[in-house]
Design an enzyme around this catalytic site. Structure first.
Site, mmCIF file in Angstrom:
data_model
loop_
_atom_site.group_PDB
_atom_site.id
_atom_site.type_symbol
_atom_site.label_atom_id
_atom_site.label_comp_id
_atom_site.label_asym_id
_atom_site.label_seq_id
_atom_site.Cartn_x
_atom_site.Cartn_y
_atom_site.Cartn_z
ATOM 1 N N HIS A 268 -0.247 83.934 61.734
ATOM 2 C CA HIS A 268 -1.371 84.878 61.872
ATOM 3 C C HIS A 268 -2.572 84.256 61.162
ATOM 4 C CE1 HIS A 268 -3.499 88.546 62.346
ATOM 5 N NE2 HIS A 268 -2.895 89.318 61.472
ATOM 6 N N HIS A 307 -1.817 82.642 71.808
ATOM 7 C CA HIS A 307 -2.119 83.983 71.306
ATOM 8 C C HIS A 307 -1.261 84.986 72.058
ATOM 9 C CE1 HIS A 307 -4.393 87.482 70.011
ATOM 10 N NE2 HIS A 307 -4.878 86.694 69.073
ATOM 11 N N ASP A 363 -8.634 80.473 65.184
ATOM 12 C CA ASP A 363 -8.359 79.656 64.003
ATOM 13 C C ASP A 363 -8.516 78.160 64.241
ATOM 14 O OD1 ASP A 363 -7.825 81.636 62.178
ATOM 15 O OD2 ASP A 363 -5.804 81.930 62.949
HETATM 16 N N1 ACO Z 1 2.217 75.228 70.330
HETATM 17 C C1 ACO Z 1 3.211 74.906 71.176
HETATM 18 N N2 ACO Z 1 3.895 75.798 71.918
HETATM 19 C C2 ACO Z 1 3.545 77.081 71.787
HETATM 20 C C3 ACO Z 1 2.509 77.504 70.924
HETATM 21 C C4 ACO Z 1 1.835 76.510 70.185
HETATM 22 N N3 ACO Z 1 0.838 76.841 69.354
HETATM 23 N N4 ACO Z 1 2.408 78.853 70.979
HETATM 24 C C5 ACO Z 1 3.319 79.254 71.865
HETATM 25 N N5 ACO Z 1 4.011 78.196 72.349
HETATM 26 C C6 ACO Z 1 5.048 78.222 73.385
HETATM 27 C C7 ACO Z 1 6.334 78.819 72.852
HETATM 28 O O1 ACO Z 1 7.178 77.853 72.291
HETATM 29 C C8 ACO Z 1 6.903 79.433 74.114
HETATM 30 O O2 ACO Z 1 7.437 78.397 74.897
HETATM 31 P P1 ACO Z 1 8.790 78.642 75.790
HETATM 32 O O3 ACO Z 1 8.385 79.649 76.809
HETATM 33 O O4 ACO Z 1 9.119 77.301 76.325
HETATM 34 O O5 ACO Z 1 9.824 79.165 74.835
HETATM 35 C C9 ACO Z 1 5.669 79.940 74.865
HETATM 36 O O6 ACO Z 1 4.602 79.078 74.434
HETATM 37 C C10 ACO Z 1 5.348 81.380 74.580
HETATM 38 O O7 ACO Z 1 5.106 81.535 73.171
HETATM 39 P P2 ACO Z 1 5.601 82.743 72.293
HETATM 40 O O8 ACO Z 1 6.051 82.199 70.978
HETATM 41 O O9 ACO Z 1 6.528 83.610 73.088
HETATM 42 O O10 ACO Z 1 4.229 83.521 72.126
HETATM 43 P P3 ACO Z 1 3.944 84.675 71.077
HETATM 44 O O11 ACO Z 1 3.012 85.602 71.761
HETATM 45 O O12 ACO Z 1 5.213 85.255 70.533
HETATM 46 O O13 ACO Z 1 3.225 83.912 69.881
HETATM 47 C C11 ACO Z 1 1.582 82.980 68.482
HETATM 48 C C12 ACO Z 1 1.850 83.921 69.660
HETATM 49 C C13 ACO Z 1 2.377 83.435 67.263
HETATM 50 C C14 ACO Z 1 0.097 83.061 68.144
HETATM 51 C C15 ACO Z 1 1.976 81.526 68.879
HETATM 52 O O14 ACO Z 1 1.195 81.129 69.987
HETATM 53 C C16 ACO Z 1 1.808 80.550 67.730
HETATM 54 O O15 ACO Z 1 2.701 80.427 66.902
HETATM 55 N N6 ACO Z 1 0.643 79.822 67.666
HETATM 56 C C17 ACO Z 1 0.411 78.899 66.569
HETATM 57 C C18 ACO Z 1 -0.049 79.661 65.331
HETATM 58 C C19 ACO Z 1 -1.443 80.215 65.465
HETATM 59 O O16 ACO Z 1 -2.370 79.521 65.863
HETATM 60 N N7 ACO Z 1 -1.585 81.486 65.071
HETATM 61 C C20 ACO Z 1 -2.886 82.167 65.064
HETATM 62 C C21 ACO Z 1 -2.904 83.255 66.073
HETATM 63 S S1 ACO Z 1 -4.498 83.966 66.153
HETATM 64 C C22 ACO Z 1 -4.553 84.967 64.812
HETATM 65 O O17 ACO Z 1 -3.644 85.494 64.294
HETATM 66 C C23 ACO Z 1 -5.883 85.124 64.280
#
Ligand code: ACO
Length: 436
Positions: A268, A307, A363
């Site tokens: 987050h 996201h 971010d």
């Molecule tokens: N890098 C690589 N792969 C990713 C990323 C990433 N940043 N984010 C998601 N994925 C992939 C997952 O592995 C998943 O792949 P799969 O379908 O092969 O299993 C798919 O994309 C879907 O992702 P989920 O994890 O189901 O998405 P979720 O909605 O649960 O997560 C989150 C959202 C937590 C923001 C995620 O994208 C993440 O961890 N991003 C990196 C951290 C980040 O930048 N957080 C800031 C968010 S914005 C904020 O809070 C202000």
């Protein structure tokens, strides 16, 4: 058959139910009538991580994740970032309308006159270890304010509630700045009432021995816009925490502290710090293909990408990219920008990221700007917490006035053991210990 309904047939019983649809939702509690018999608890929905559950009705923030739209109280984020100050946007989030000139003057005056911390709070902060992470210091100090303002527990008195809201919006920059000065071993700088919200924050962070600190106006405005972009984002993890903790009716300092804790995690608000760590780890543009390969092999995530709601470019990231140009004209370019731009370019063309709709989020670029402005990465999440406080409080206020809301308490699907008895021949029990 009424139009806005859903007809469900339970194949276990062959019974049919008609459930009303309101605002594109069915009520979770309407499922409970679907039973196999008198002893059956009734049907529930199973939704880990609230992927498809609306937990409240809200009139504050609107997001269309597919079209990349973000609005506060009906105004586009781009419009607000161009025309308003952070404190005007804070007023909008709390009261529902933008303030006119008189209201702006009064509001700014109120916030300005609540920026000081009680001396005991300053002392409290002084006792943290010299290398304490500023986010841990901030989270703990916000909770400690609960002991300074015991009347804050009267949360059903709207006037009292507003006083605590003003205090929190006013004091977050002071606590944030003190947490920073503490980590550097510098003396704390008291607020200066002649300065704007962001200028005063910059003064408390960076004033040294000069009689009057003068903030660079381009950087002060850039920080103000960054605060606008971070002010609210509907039911994200920390806001959901604010509502959840707030639903058991503690004072707002304790609830905001809970929200800060949720924000601190790298998935987050902690992501902006993690982005800088990642860019440092990549080190050079030439290493990007290898890094992307590792991510695609499931070895970590590309921080600042993806996201839960945006499946299109995060509109905040687009505005931040524009601010970056203005900031870099003052500070000089952050060498990490080149790596970030190349990383974005490659990721946006890569099938893995394209098919998963992974775009840069707020971010991805904010940390690069903050670093160019002189902030240490440990401060980045604190810089997120300052403006998000008003979003948390607007949502908390809305929740307390919502007659439908009760204490937050989800259900679970129990998958553990059925009833078991302790086998005294196998385990050391109280009885066998007494017998010894
Ligand atoms: N890098 C690589 N792969 C990713 C990323 C990433 N940043 N984010 C998601 N994925 C992939 C997952 O592995 C998943 O792949 P799969 O379908 O092969 O299993 C798919 O994309 C879907 O992702 P989920 O994890 O189901 O998405 P979720 O909605 O649960 O997560 C989150 C959202 C937590 C923001 C995620 O994208 C993440 O961890 N991003 C990196 C951290 C980040 O930048 N957080 C800031 C968010 S914005 C904020 O809070 C202000």
């Amino acid at each position: 058959m009424p139009e806005n309904t859903l007809t469900v047939t339970d194949n276990r019983t062959n019974k049919t139910y008609t459930l009303p649809i309101e605002n594109g939702t069915i009520r979770g509690m309407d499922l409970r009538q679907i039973k196999t018999g008198a002893e059956d608890f009734g049907l529930m929905s199973y939704d880990p991580a609230f992927m498809n559950t609306a937990s409240c009705k809200s009139a504050i923030t609107f997001i269309d994740g597919d079209r990349g739209i973000l609005r506060y109280r009906g105004y586009n984020i781009e419009d607000l970032a161009e025309n308003c100050t952070y404190l005007q946007v804070a007023y909008l989030l709390l009261f529902g309308e933008l303030p006119d000139q008189k209201q702006t003057r009064e509001w700014v005056d109120k916030i300005t006159h609540h920026t000081m911390l009680h001396e005991t709070t300053k002392e409290f902060m002084h006792r943290f270890r010299h290398d304490a992470h500023p986010m841990g210091v901030l989270t703990s100090t916000v909770a400690a304010l609960s002991t300074v303002y015991p009347e804050a527990k009267n949360i059903h008195d709207p006037e009292n509630r507003m006083l605590q809201i003003i205090r929190l919006v006013a004091k977050m920059p002071t606590m944030a700045a003190y947490s920073y000065r503490h980590s550097l071993g510098f003396p704390y700088v008291y607020p200066d009432n002649e300065l704007t919200y962001t200028e005063n924050f910059m003064n408390m962070l960076w004033k040294m021995v000069e009689p009057k600190y003068v903030a660079n106006p381009v950087l002060a405005r850039a920080l103000d816009i960054l605060f606008i972009l971070h002010a609210d984002h509907e039911q994200n993890c920390s806001t959901n925490t604010m509502r959840c903790v707030g639903s058991s009716h503690p004072d707002p300092y304790l609830a905001v502290s809970g929200a800060c804790a949720a924000l601190a995690g790298p998935l987050h608000g902690g992501a902006n710090e993690a982005v800088l760590i990642m860019l440092a780890e990549i080190g050079d543009k030439r290493n990007i293909p290898d890094y992307i390969k590792r991510i695609k092999e499931g070895k970590g995530k590309l921080m600042g990408f993806g996201h839960r709601v945006y499946k299109n470019y995060d509109p905040r990231a687009r505005i931040i990219k524009q601010i970056a140009d203005q900031v870099f004209q003052v500070t000089g370019k952050n060498p990490k920008l080149e790596i970030a731009l190349e990383l974005e370019k490659i990721a946006l063309e890569d099938e893995y990221f394209v098919t998963r709709k992974l775009y840069p989020n707020v971010d991805f670029y904010s940390g690069i700007i903050y670093q160019a402005m002189g902030f240490l990465p440990e401060m980045f999440t604190v810089l997120f917490a300052i403006p998000r406080t008003v979003g948390w409080l607007a949502q908390w206020n809305e929740m307390l006035e919502d007659k439908e809301q009760k204490i937050s308490r989800p259900r679970q699907v129990y998958i553990g053991h059925a009833l078991r008895k302790i086998d005294g021949t196998k385990f050391a029990t109280v009885k066998s210990a007494v017998g010894r």
